[in-house]
Design an enzyme around this catalytic site. Structure first.
Site, PDB file in Angstrom:
ATOM      1  N   HIS A  20       0.834  -1.313  -0.052  1.00 43.57           N
ATOM      2  CA  HIS A  20      -0.003  -0.095   0.015  1.00 43.57           C
ATOM      3  C   HIS A  20       0.828   1.194   0.012  1.00 43.57           C
ATOM      4  O   HIS A  20       2.263   1.052  -0.148  1.00 43.57           O
ATOM      5  CB  HIS A  20      -1.102  -0.111   1.084  1.00 43.57           C
ATOM      6  CG  HIS A  20      -0.261  -0.084   2.454  1.00 43.57           C
ATOM      7  ND1 HIS A  20       0.679   0.731   2.897  1.00 43.57           N
ATOM      8  CD2 HIS A  20      -0.548  -0.970   3.495  1.00 43.57           C
ATOM      9  CE1 HIS A  20       0.923   0.465   4.324  1.00 43.57           C
ATOM     10  NE2 HIS A  20       0.360  -0.620   4.563  1.00 43.57           N
ATOM     11  N   HIS A  23       4.118   1.355   2.271  1.00 39.79           N
ATOM     12  CA  HIS A  23       5.137   0.716   1.786  1.00 39.79           C
ATOM     13  C   HIS A  23       5.929   1.377   0.462  1.00 39.79           C
ATOM     14  O   HIS A  23       6.991   1.443   0.703  1.00 39.79           O
ATOM     15  CB  HIS A  23       4.647  -0.555   1.074  1.00 39.79           C
ATOM     16  CG  HIS A  23       4.097  -1.525   2.068  1.00 39.79           C
ATOM     17  ND1 HIS A  23       2.800  -1.878   1.947  1.00 39.79           N
ATOM     18  CD2 HIS A  23       4.236  -1.912   3.550  1.00 39.79           C
ATOM     19  CE1 HIS A  23       2.544  -2.784   3.060  1.00 39.79           C
ATOM     20  NE2 HIS A  23       3.327  -2.732   4.010  1.00 39.79           N
ATOM     21  N   CYS A 128       1.272 -10.191  22.982  1.00 40.43           N
ATOM     22  CA  CYS A 128       0.680  -9.787  22.017  1.00 40.43           C
ATOM     23  C   CYS A 128       0.680 -10.299  20.870  1.00 40.43           C
ATOM     24  O   CYS A 128       1.637 -10.529  20.113  1.00 40.43           O
ATOM     25  CB  CYS A 128       0.752  -8.193  21.908  1.00 40.43           C
ATOM     26  SG  CYS A 128      -0.225  -7.477  20.328  1.00 40.43           S
ATOM     27  N   CYS A 131       1.540  -8.510  17.452  1.00 38.40           N
ATOM     28  CA  CYS A 131       2.709  -7.904  17.175  1.00 38.40           C
ATOM     29  C   CYS A 131       3.768  -9.226  17.377  1.00 38.40           C
ATOM     30  O   CYS A 131       4.989  -9.042  17.108  1.00 38.40           O
ATOM     31  CB  CYS A 131       3.263  -7.020  18.494  1.00 38.40           C
ATOM     32  SG  CYS A 131       2.265  -5.507  18.547  1.00 38.40           S
ATOM     33  N   CYS A 145      -2.165  -2.954  24.125  1.00 36.77           N
ATOM     34  CA  CYS A 145      -1.101  -3.250  23.205  1.00 36.77           C
ATOM     35  C   CYS A 145      -1.308  -1.891  22.402  1.00 36.77           C
ATOM     36  O   CYS A 145      -2.549  -1.628  22.001  1.00 36.77           O
ATOM     37  CB  CYS A 145      -1.003  -4.222  22.230  1.00 36.77           C
ATOM     38  SG  CYS A 145      -0.354  -3.969  20.677  1.00 36.77           S
ATOM     39  N   HIS A 148      -2.384  -2.598  18.644  1.00 34.61           N
ATOM     40  CA  HIS A 148      -3.464  -3.335  18.417  1.00 34.61           C
ATOM     41  C   HIS A 148      -4.760  -3.163  19.378  1.00 34.61           C
ATOM     42  O   HIS A 148      -6.047  -3.440  19.101  1.00 34.61           O
ATOM     43  CB  HIS A 148      -3.231  -4.936  18.487  1.00 34.61           C
ATOM     44  CG  HIS A 148      -2.286  -5.297  17.237  1.00 34.61           C
ATOM     45  ND1 HIS A 148      -1.023  -5.298  17.505  1.00 34.61           N
ATOM     46  CD2 HIS A 148      -2.533  -5.763  16.134  1.00 34.61           C
ATOM     47  CE1 HIS A 148      -0.229  -5.803  16.584  1.00 34.61           C
ATOM     48  NE2 HIS A 148      -1.184  -6.030  15.537  1.00 34.61           N
ATOM     49  N   LYS A 297      -5.966   6.367  10.188  1.00 39.44           N
ATOM     50  CA  LYS A 297      -4.962   5.444  10.198  1.00 39.44           C
ATOM     51  C   LYS A 297      -5.526   4.541   9.012  1.00 39.44           C
ATOM     52  O   LYS A 297      -6.711   4.397   9.039  1.00 39.44           O
ATOM     53  CB  LYS A 297      -4.893   4.601  11.454  1.00 39.44           C
ATOM     54  CG  LYS A 297      -3.563   3.825  11.557  1.00 39.44           C
ATOM     55  CD  LYS A 297      -3.757   3.171  12.857  1.00 39.44           C
ATOM     56  CE  LYS A 297      -2.567   2.171  12.685  1.00 39.44           C
ATOM     57  NZ  LYS A 297      -2.452   1.505  13.966  1.00 39.44           N
ATOM     58  N   LYS A 300      -8.271  -1.885   6.699  1.00 43.18           N
ATOM     59  CA  LYS A 300      -9.009  -2.470   5.959  1.00 43.18           C
ATOM     60  C   LYS A 300     -10.642  -2.023   6.490  1.00 43.18           C
ATOM     61  O   LYS A 300     -11.243  -2.167   5.439  1.00 43.18           O
ATOM     62  CB  LYS A 300      -8.631  -4.105   5.922  1.00 43.18           C
ATOM     63  CG  LYS A 300      -8.043  -4.587   4.947  1.00 43.18           C
ATOM     64  CD  LYS A 300      -7.810  -6.004   4.996  1.00 43.18           C
ATOM     65  CE  LYS A 300      -6.506  -6.589   4.303  1.00 43.18           C
ATOM     66  NZ  LYS A 300      -6.362  -7.759   4.846  1.00 43.18           N
TER      67      LYS A 300
HETATM   68  N1  MSP Z   1       8.543  -7.043   8.579  1.00 44.68           N
HETATM   69  C1  MSP Z   1       8.780  -5.914   9.382  1.00 44.68           C
HETATM   70  C2  MSP Z   1       9.909  -5.266   9.067  1.00 44.68           C
HETATM   71  C3  MSP Z   1      11.202  -6.076   9.377  1.00 44.68           C
HETATM   72  S1  MSP Z   1      12.495  -5.159   8.679  1.00 44.68           S
HETATM   73  C4  MSP Z   1      13.957  -6.043   9.180  1.00 44.68           C
HETATM   74  C5  MSP Z   1       7.462  -4.756   9.110  1.00 44.68           C
HETATM   75  N2  MSP Z   1       6.897  -5.182   8.182  1.00 44.68           N
HETATM   76  S2  MSP Z   1       5.523  -4.157   7.605  1.00 44.68           S
HETATM   77  O1  MSP Z   1       4.990  -4.697   6.249  1.00 44.68           O
HETATM   78  O2  MSP Z   1       4.518  -3.917   8.856  1.00 44.68           O
HETATM   79  O3  MSP Z   1       5.933  -2.767   7.129  1.00 44.68           O
HETATM   80  C6  MSP Z   1       6.348  -1.754   8.071  1.00 44.68           C
HETATM   81  C7  MSP Z   1       6.788  -0.491   7.444  1.00 44.68           C
HETATM   82  O4  MSP Z   1       6.221  -0.372   6.307  1.00 44.68           O
HETATM   83  C8  MSP Z   1       6.995   0.967   8.212  1.00 44.68           C
HETATM   84  O5  MSP Z   1       8.094   0.810   8.876  1.00 44.68           O
HETATM   85  C9  MSP Z   1       6.997   1.932   6.918  1.00 44.68           C
HETATM   86  O6  MSP Z   1       8.053   1.597   6.574  1.00 44.68           O
HETATM   87  C10 MSP Z   1       6.096   1.108   5.952  1.00 44.68           C
HETATM   88  N3  MSP Z   1       4.693   1.544   6.452  1.00 44.68           N
HETATM   89  C11 MSP Z   1       3.497   0.727   6.610  1.00 44.68           C
HETATM   90  N4  MSP Z   1       2.394   1.592   6.802  1.00 44.68           N
HETATM   91  C12 MSP Z   1       2.710   2.889   6.818  1.00 44.68           C
HETATM   92  C13 MSP Z   1       2.139   4.049   6.674  1.00 44.68           C
HETATM   93  N5  MSP Z   1       1.040   4.125   7.153  1.00 44.68           N
HETATM   94  N6  MSP Z   1       2.817   5.323   6.435  1.00 44.68           N
HETATM   95  C14 MSP Z   1       4.215   5.292   6.149  1.00 44.68           C
HETATM   96  N7  MSP Z   1       5.024   3.979   6.042  1.00 44.68           N
HETATM   97  C15 MSP Z   1       4.260   2.939   6.529  1.00 44.68           C
HETATM   98  O7  MSP Z   1       7.147  -4.201  10.196  1.00 44.68           O
END
Ligand code: MSP
Length: 372
Positions: A20, A23, A128, A131, A145, A148, A297, A300
């Site tokens: 999304h 990412h 949790c 997490c 948490c 969550h 935020k 879904k």
């Molecule tokens: N798998 C772990 C990361 C392991 S790294 C060794 C993880 N994955 S995640 O899919 O949850 O990705 C989190 C990351 O996605 C955030 O740190 C950020 O880079 C990005 N984002 C997810 N949602 C976001 C927003 N709403 N806004 C900005 N970045 C976001 O955590």
């Protein structure tokens, strides 16, 4: 003259959901930083990938009635296909289910275990499941948490622990003596204030009676590795630690891009894991804020999870990339709506930039006549 090198990384994303806007932001920010360093005469290496073990993934696969391996292959493919569509030029895409990654996690665990920094103990704590980790009381918000919004479950288990507490003073000193280690400043302050309280040792195993989808511990095959102790290692397994040429060339000159949600694993667990394994500490962590969508935020249930491909189909990739970089102040939260995107494109690109380009064309014609 010796070439300067710089290694950029994004988090490896969980494959429990499709890619999304959030990412896309981190990955584009790291891509832009990489391109900038290339223009500044650096030899760069840019890594992204997917994090594919753990409870969350098993649950997501079960919902779709798929074996975890089939499920992770499907979702990882979505991430791999997305990046070229967003003009992201990653040098490698790593997956934590790849045998080469698993071998490096196993190697690192053995090394730290042999050093005496992993011990076995019985533990009772607040867990949790969302997490996939134990919480200390002081980390909970009204007993729940913070991510969550549910009260964690009391769990009593025997597990393996990593002696993080032993390295607390070293880490505080490292952060204070390396001004660029955590950027921007507000997140350094946040980490240092967390580190004012005693750091607890980290539970790094999960019994196979509860979870099998993970990397088996090299010193006890009744357990798999805690997903963060597996995932963080991607930053060196991708470079071929310990002897690979990429590792020799690019480590420890790494800058990790992450959002504020995962500052603790990156700012606390990861440097301590490296220190315990006698590996040089990475250069720094660049921490950004969160994108909200229409003031909420992304979720879904609200139905506001923004698909970056849909946005680029309407407005184009360049406009989308420009908007993301221009709208968010790195470190602070930002708000995405289609209206904000359109205003930004119209004001900055269609009016200012296009007008400036027209003007420069007129001036240029004024100074130097067109060739006949
Ligand atoms: N798998 C772990 C990361 C392991 S790294 C060794 C993880 N994955 S995640 O899919 O949850 O990705 C989190 C990351 O996605 C955030 O740190 C950020 O880079 C990005 N984002 C997810 N949602 C976001 C927003 N709403 N806004 C900005 N970045 C976001 O955590």
């Amino acid at each position: 003259m010796q070439t300067r090198t710089q290694f950029f990384t994004t988090p490896i994303y969980y494959v429990n959901a499709k890619p999304h806007l959030g990412h896309a932001y981190t990955t584009i920010a790291a891509d832009v930083a990489t391109r900038f360093k290339q223009m500044d005469a650096h030899d760069t290496y840019f890594l992204t990938g997917t994090d594919e073990h753990g409870d969350k993934i098993v649950q997501a696969a079960q919902k779709e009635n798929l074996h975890p391996k089939v499920y992770v292959d499907n979702i990882s493919r979505l991430f791999q296909d997305l990046w070229p569509r967003l003009c992201v030029q990653n040098d490698q895409f790593i997956r934590t289910t790849a045998p080469a990654h698993i071998a490096v996690v196993t190697n690192l665990l053995t090394r730290i275990h042999d050093k005496g920094d992993i011990y076995f103990s019985s533990y009772e704590g607040q867990y949790c499941f969302g997490c996939e980790r134990f919480y200390q009381d002081r980390e909970l918000v009204n007993g729940k948490c913070p991510d969550h919004g549910v009260a964690p479950s009391p769990i009593k288990e025997s597990n393996y622990f990593f002696t993080m507490s032993k390295y607390q003073d070293w880490l505080i000193d490292h952060i204070k003596t390396h001004p660029d280690f955590i950027h921007p400043e507000q997140y350094k302050t946040e980490l240092l204030s967390f580190l004012k309280e005693p750091l607890e040792d980290l539970c790094i195993s999960r019994p196979k009676s509860r979870l099998t989808w993970g990397i088996t511990l090299p010193f006890d095959d009744n357990y798999v590795t805690y997903v963060w102790f597996d995932a963080l290692v991607n930053y060196i397994s991708a470079l071929g630690y310990p002897n690979g040429p990429l590792f020799q060339k690019f480590w420890p000159g790494a800058r990790h891009f992450v959002a504020k949600d995962i500052i603790k694993p990156h700012g606390i667990y990861w440097p301590i894991m490296l220190k315990a394994a006698d590996i040089d500490i990475y250069d720094g962590l660049n921490v950004h804020g969160f994108w909200n969508v229409s003031g909420s935020k992304m979720s879904k249930s609200i139905g506001n999870v923004t698909d970056p491909v849909a946005v680029t189909e309407t407005y184009g990739v360049d406009a989308f990339r420009y908007f993301l970089m221009r709208e968010m102040v790195f470190g602070l939260d930002a708000n995405f709506t289609e209206d904000v995107l359109v205003s930004r494109i119209n004001a900055d690109l269609a009016n200012d930039l296009a007008c400036w380009l027209r003007l420069s064309a007129i001036c240029w014609r004024g100074c130097a006549p067109w060739p006949a």
